[in-house]
Write a protein that holds these residues in place. Sequence first.
Motif, PDB file in Angstrom:
ATOM      1  N   ALA A 202      14.851  27.357 -17.240  1.00  0.00           N
ATOM      2  CA  ALA A 202      14.660  26.294 -16.237  1.00  0.00           C
ATOM      3  C   ALA A 202      13.168  26.104 -15.931  1.00  0.00           C
ATOM      4  O   ALA A 202      12.704  24.975 -15.711  1.00  0.00           O
ATOM      5  N   ARG A 203      12.415  27.196 -15.947  1.00  0.00           N
ATOM      6  CA  ARG A 203      10.975  27.105 -15.685  1.00  0.00           C
ATOM      7  C   ARG A 203      10.292  26.305 -16.801  1.00  0.00           C
ATOM      8  O   ARG A 203       9.482  25.422 -16.541  1.00  0.00           O
TER       9      ARG A 203
ATOM     10  N   ASP B 106      18.383  32.159 -17.943  1.00  0.00           N
ATOM     11  CA  ASP B 106      18.600  30.789 -17.460  1.00  0.00           C
ATOM     12  C   ASP B 106      17.457  30.336 -16.551  1.00  0.00           C
ATOM     13  O   ASP B 106      16.997  29.202 -16.621  1.00  0.00           O
ATOM     14  N   GLU B 107      17.018  31.267 -15.700  1.00  0.00           N
ATOM     15  CA  GLU B 107      15.922  30.971 -14.791  1.00  0.00           C
ATOM     16  C   GLU B 107      14.631  30.675 -15.584  1.00  0.00           C
ATOM     17  O   GLU B 107      13.878  29.763 -15.256  1.00  0.00           O
TER      18      GLU B 107
ATOM     19  N   HIS C 153      18.072  21.731 -24.548  1.00  0.00           N
ATOM     20  CA  HIS C 153      18.447  23.051 -25.060  1.00  0.00           C
ATOM     21  C   HIS C 153      19.640  22.869 -25.993  1.00  0.00           C
ATOM     22  O   HIS C 153      20.761  22.630 -25.537  1.00  0.00           O
TER      23      HIS C 153
ATOM     24  N   LYS D  21      11.706  24.143 -18.729  1.00  0.00           N
ATOM     25  CA  LYS D  21      12.185  22.753 -18.603  1.00  0.00           C
ATOM     26  C   LYS D  21      11.314  21.973 -17.616  1.00  0.00           C
ATOM     27  O   LYS D  21      10.863  20.867 -17.906  1.00  0.00           O
ATOM     28  N   GLU D  22      11.056  22.588 -16.465  1.00  0.00           N
ATOM     29  CA  GLU D  22      10.226  21.910 -15.465  1.00  0.00           C
ATOM     30  C   GLU D  22       8.854  21.570 -16.034  1.00  0.00           C
ATOM     31  O   GLU D  22       8.317  20.487 -15.812  1.00  0.00           O
TER      32      GLU D  22
END
Length: 477
Positions: A19-20, A15-16, A118, A22-23
């Motif tokens: 998220a990276r 998930d982390e 996602h 995504k940023e």
Amino acid sequence: MLDAPFAKWIDEHQDELIARLKEAVEIPSVSGDASYRPHVVRMGEWLKAELEKLGAEIRSVPLGKQVLDGQELDLPPALVGSLGNDPKKKTVLVYGHYDVQPAALSDGWKHEPFQFTHDKETGRLYGRGSTDDKGPIMGWINAIQAFQETKTEIPVNLRFCFEGMEESGSEGLEELVIKEAKGEFADVDAVCISDNYWLGTTTPCLTYGLRGLSYFSVSISGPAADLHSGVFGNVVHEPMTDLFDLFSKLVTPQGKILVPGINEKVAPLTDEERKLYEDIDVTLGDFEQAIGAKVTISEDKAEVLMGRMRYPSLSIHGVEGAFSGQGGKTVIPAAVKGKFSIRLVPDLDPDEVNELVQKYLKDEFAKLGSKNTLKVEMLSGGKPWVASIDHWNFRAAKDAIETVYGKTPSYTREGGSIPITLTFAEALGKNVMLLPMGRGDDGAHSTNEKLDLSNYIEGTKTLGQYLLNVPAAAASA
Ligand SMILES: [Zn+2]
């Protein structure tokens, strides 16, 4: 199966890592549009900060100015730096680009291209730059973080080269690489570029060759202005007729290049090499699907692959000055400019090819007995590249792919070019390898660009495992 601690960490922190990405995707770093330039700069700053969090020393190197859309702009800086300086370790340089192609919802995207999406049903991560090339750059960062979180020693020194102009011709980068070959990159032993794709959707690839390109224009002019065929047909030498005669002498419908001297320079095929193509996990059907019709020159998969990767090709692209509207216009164009290009393989050099083409077209034109004027120009030229797959750099990656995917990679060459590859190979004189993360259907440069989550996660592990494999592979070289 890979059950090393760093790989477990990657699985547990998906998930982390998502998220990276995504940023990164949500910073619209389009390099080819002046109005997006601040976003490209912001993307570079964001990436520099991510690398610095890992303890890397990163310099933001200005690359000068460019004129774009009528404005003078600063080129986005290149990020150059290092992590690790142990003289006992090998040093690996990784390259990626943090800029992207333009994208708009109106082009036919299902989701906003700069809004990371996602799709949990298909396991796909959508967004411009997801596979080209932000996913792979995040892969390097993720792998290094996983090593650090699990106290896994990184057994190589790393050097970084990330640019923000790849989608716009890598302006300024060649000079930088040549300069840093004696600076930041002086101790580099091998280069790994993750910026291309698997050939298909199921088997990982290692890419060891790229074709070069010579692009030509053929201008033929005669009359002072366009003429009417009812008045001047069969009265004058027509430039378009001359051009079509010349174009018919360039290549056969079977793809055979007719310019003397070109085929003769291509290395003869060995049995061992043919086998490499037979072993590539792709079918004729895959090609037909990508083409959208059953029009391949050969029905033999290996021949089709070699046509794209191993042999030169000549394509006719267009004619400037030709009548191209609807209906029947009886014009005799006064001047036409035909465009064609030749994809080059070793040992074809653009300058030598230019000489062969110039001489051939001039000789053939002389045979026409036309009073028109011919001008042949090479508009651009780029050399081909091929690397040795027996080098430890490739063996370290092959072993990593086998460990992570349980599959032997296909060894591929690309039909197109990534010019910076050749710059690294020539400026550093070291082995360069292309280690792709995404699949052939990712839609890089197209609408609905995506990266499969499994490619992102397993690809991250592959990049990490490759680094871990370097010492053993290099020791057995
Ligand atoms: Zn790319």
